[in-house]
Motif scaffolding. Structure first.
Motif, short mmCIF file in Angstrom:
data_model
loop_
_atom_site.label_atom_id
_atom_site.label_comp_id
_atom_site.label_asym_id
_atom_site.label_seq_id
_atom_site.Cartn_x
_atom_site.Cartn_y
_atom_site.Cartn_z
N MET A 1 0.85 -1.20 0.00
CA MET A 1 0.00 0.00 0.00
C MET A 1 0.89 1.26 0.00
O MET A 1 1.84 1.32 0.78
CB MET A 1 -0.90 -0.02 1.24
CG MET A 1 -1.98 1.04 1.17
SD MET A 1 -2.88 1.24 2.70
CE MET A 1 -4.04 -0.09 2.58
N VAL B 1 -12.71 2.73 -0.45
CA VAL B 1 -12.79 1.42 0.22
C VAL B 1 -13.99 0.68 -0.37
O VAL B 1 -15.13 1.11 -0.21
CB VAL B 1 -12.95 1.59 1.75
CG1 VAL B 1 -13.01 0.22 2.42
CG2 VAL B 1 -11.78 2.40 2.30
N CYS C 1 -9.24 -0.12 -2.07
CA CYS C 1 -8.99 -1.31 -1.23
C CYS C 1 -10.23 -2.17 -1.23
O CYS C 1 -11.32 -1.67 -0.89
CB CYS C 1 -8.76 -0.93 0.23
SG CYS C 1 -7.49 0.25 0.46
N GLU D 1 -6.27 -2.72 -4.76
CA GLU D 1 -5.64 -3.74 -3.92
C GLU D 1 -6.74 -4.65 -3.38
O GLU D 1 -7.66 -4.16 -2.72
CB GLU D 1 -4.96 -3.01 -2.75
CG GLU D 1 -3.86 -3.78 -2.10
CD GLU D 1 -3.17 -2.91 -1.06
OE1 GLU D 1 -2.27 -2.14 -1.44
OE2 GLU D 1 -3.55 -3.01 0.12
N HIS E 1 -8.06 -6.92 1.09
CA HIS E 1 -7.74 -5.90 2.09
C HIS E 1 -9.04 -5.41 2.72
O HIS E 1 -9.66 -4.48 2.23
CB HIS E 1 -6.98 -4.74 1.41
CG HIS E 1 -6.59 -3.66 2.38
ND1 HIS E 1 -5.55 -2.82 2.16
CD2 HIS E 1 -7.11 -3.30 3.57
CE1 HIS E 1 -5.44 -1.97 3.18
NE2 HIS E 1 -6.39 -2.24 4.04
N LEU F 1 -6.04 3.44 7.55
CA LEU F 1 -5.74 3.84 6.16
C LEU F 1 -4.54 4.78 6.11
O LEU F 1 -4.33 5.57 7.03
CB LEU F 1 -6.95 4.54 5.55
CG LEU F 1 -8.14 3.64 5.18
CD1 LEU F 1 -9.30 4.48 4.68
CD2 LEU F 1 -7.74 2.61 4.13
#
Ligand SMILES: Cc1cc2nc3c(=O)[nH]c(=O)nc-3n(C[C@H](O)[C@H](O)[C@H](O)COP(=O)(O)OP(=O)(O)OC[C@H]3O[C@@H](n4cnc5c(N)ncnc54)[C@H](O)[C@@H]3O)c2cc1C
Length: 479
Positions: A1, A10, A33, A238, A241, A249
């Motif tokens: 990250m 997110v 994420c 990513e 996660h 974060l």
């Protein structure tokens, strides 16, 4: 990250990816994420039953994506997303062996309704002609200054009515009433509730304006296309996660959460001011769903021929039966004859199943967090309109409302809408504000289906939330 970036999103559902694209297009560096090992949230596909059978894990049919002002701005064709339009968007079989159909054209739909054809035309024609203006108005927070007030008023008056009241007032015969009730049941509201008609109108009008298409290759293609475009714009995704706490974060100027209200409370509840926290605690879930995917040896042997040409089928008989099933669900009871939504993608997309075989996607509404196995009830409803269906089944994959959150925390209890879409929660989603995406935490925005305009694959929650974030945090960077 990375240690820092301009914006972190997110969740990689359609709204998360829409938010990420909107931020990246404005020149921000963006990191997404995702808790799951695959991207897409409610728009994914997988071999759920047997090798070679591609099933849509969540969304299957996409009138809202095809009609979404955000999706219109994307280079979908260049990125190889192909919408397949089944010959008939939706068929609704009845016990006499006939089927009421939502056809692409208003006239063709109206013509099947005999004595109700004039009423159907009068309701739908003027709004279908103005779909693009209407979509802009309704796919945003309810509190806004309308740009198309006449179209919005023409929509708003019937939309606020309970579906049973409007259908029985406008239509005198079962086919038009049943078709309208089945589409209204997408609201997850009892059909006697205010605004249940809004869903019948929006989805019916989208059918006339843009169809009820399916993506070639499965819904995962929608997410892959959005992700490919995001990467072209420099964004990073990513997977694996799951965010447990907002404080985990890395530094960024904006955080956009593609999370349900309840997942937001879980990861950030302790940081929220008590007044806002209380408001979110009052936000109510929609009922849940029980979903089943089938691998089939042949197409479904529908009694009504029109059903063999339709992408989506609604099973529930007449308006009173559908209303009774939805009433049961809203009161926490399991309906004996549930309203069942079916999609038969492989009839129109040969990539979904090997050889002459087929897939079938089906779900029914159940009370929130219900653990019951509804496969018998679903199969009885299919057999009722397609005798011999059970003989075609090669394999099944079932998931109960209580288990849905296993692959996506946003689906806790089987609520696939990000919270009930009743009148109060259409107005205050999750709070009453022209910018309900903004949270009291500086630089933190909600962008999931728990914000306006709510559930469905359209990306508009993410798009609007990102625009607010761009205004707040990057005043000079909005395009
Ligand atoms: C069975 C089913 C059928 C449906 N059918 C249709 C349909 O036919 N047509 C249609 O338009 N819509 C349909 N929907 C609704 C549609 O899928 C959703 O409304 C839509 O996906 C909502 O998008 P979203 O981006 O808000 O959230 P989601 O799609 O739920 O995405 C949220 C993402 O966030 C991730 N996430 C959650 N918590 C965390 C965390 N703490 N950390 C990191 N990542 C996290 C999740 O894994 C997920 O990938 C269906 C939904 C379901 C479940």
């Amino acid at each position: 990250m990375p240690d820092a970036c301009d914006a972190i999103v997110v969740g990689s559902g359609p709204n998360g990816l829409a938010a990420a694209i909107t931020m990246a297009r404005a020149g921000c560096s963006v990191l997404v994420c995702e808790a799951n090992r695959t991207i897409g949230g409610g728009a994914r596909s997988a071999e759920l039953t047997l090798p070679g059978f591609v099933h849509d894990v969540c969304s299957a049919v996409h009138p809202l994506a095809a009609g979404s002002p955000f999706f219109k701005t994307l280079p979908l064709e260049r990125l190889n997303l192909e919408w397949i339009q089944p010959e008939i968007p939706l068929a609704h079989p009845l016990d006499d062996g006939s089927a009421a159909c939502l056809c692409k054209e208003v006239d063709c739909t109206a013509d099947q309704f005999g004595g109700d054809s004039r009423a159907y035309r009068r309701l739908m024609s003027p709004l279908a002609r103005n779909w693009e203006d209407l979509a802009i108005e309704i796919l945003q927070p309810m509190l806004h200054l309308p740009r198309h007030p006449i179209t919005l008023t023409r929509f708003g008056i019937p939309a606020i009515c309970p579906a049973t009241l409007l259908a029985k007032y406008l239509f005198k015969h079962e086919p038009a009433r049943a078709l309208f009730a089945g589409i209204a049941a997408h609201s997850f509201l009892p059909l006697e509730a205010p605004v249940s008609s809004a869903f019948a109108l929006v989805l019916g009008l989208a059918g006339h304006a843009v169809g009820w298409p399916i993506p070639r290759g499965g819904s995962q293609q929608i997410s892959n296309t959005l992700a490919a475009y995001l990467r072209e714009l420099g964004g990073t995704i990513e997977v694996n996660h799951r965010l447990e706490n907002l404080r985990d974060l890395p530094k960024s100027r904006a955080i956009l959460l593609d999370l349900s209200v309840w997942e937001f409370l879980r990861i950030a509840g302790q940081d929220l001011p008590s007044r806002y926290h209380r408001k979110l605690q009052f936000f109510r879930h929609a009922p849940g769903i029980f979903k089943i995917d089938y691998a089939l040896s042949s197409p479904i042997p529908w009694k009504a021929e029109a059903c063999c040409r339709a992408g989506t089928i609604h099973l529930g008989g007449g308006i009173d039966e559908i209303a009774a099933a939805e009433r049961d669900v809203s009161r926490g009871r399991i309906p004996g004859r549930p309203f069942v939504l079916v999609a038969q993608q492989s009839l129109f997309d040969e990539t979904r199943a090997p050889g002459d075989h087929h897939t079938l996607w089906a779900y029914c509404h159940v009370p929130f967090n219900c653990g019951a196995d509804m496969s018998d009830q679903i199969e009885s409803q299919i057999e009722r309109f397609a005798p011999g269906f059970r003989d075609c089944i090669l394999a099944r994959h079932k998931i109960s409302a209580a288990d849905l959150a296993r692959s996506n925390p946003n689906l806790a209890g089987g609520d696939i809408s990000g919270g009930a879409a009743n009148l109060a929660q259409l107005l205050a989603r999750p709070i009453l504000s022209p910018t309900p995406y903004r949270t009291p935490l500086r630089g933190v925005y909600l962008c999931s289906a728990s914000t306006p305009p709510g559930g469905g694959v359209h990306g508009m929650c993410g798009y609007h939330a990102a625009r607010v974030a761009l205004r707040d945090c990057f005043a000079t960077r909005e395009r």
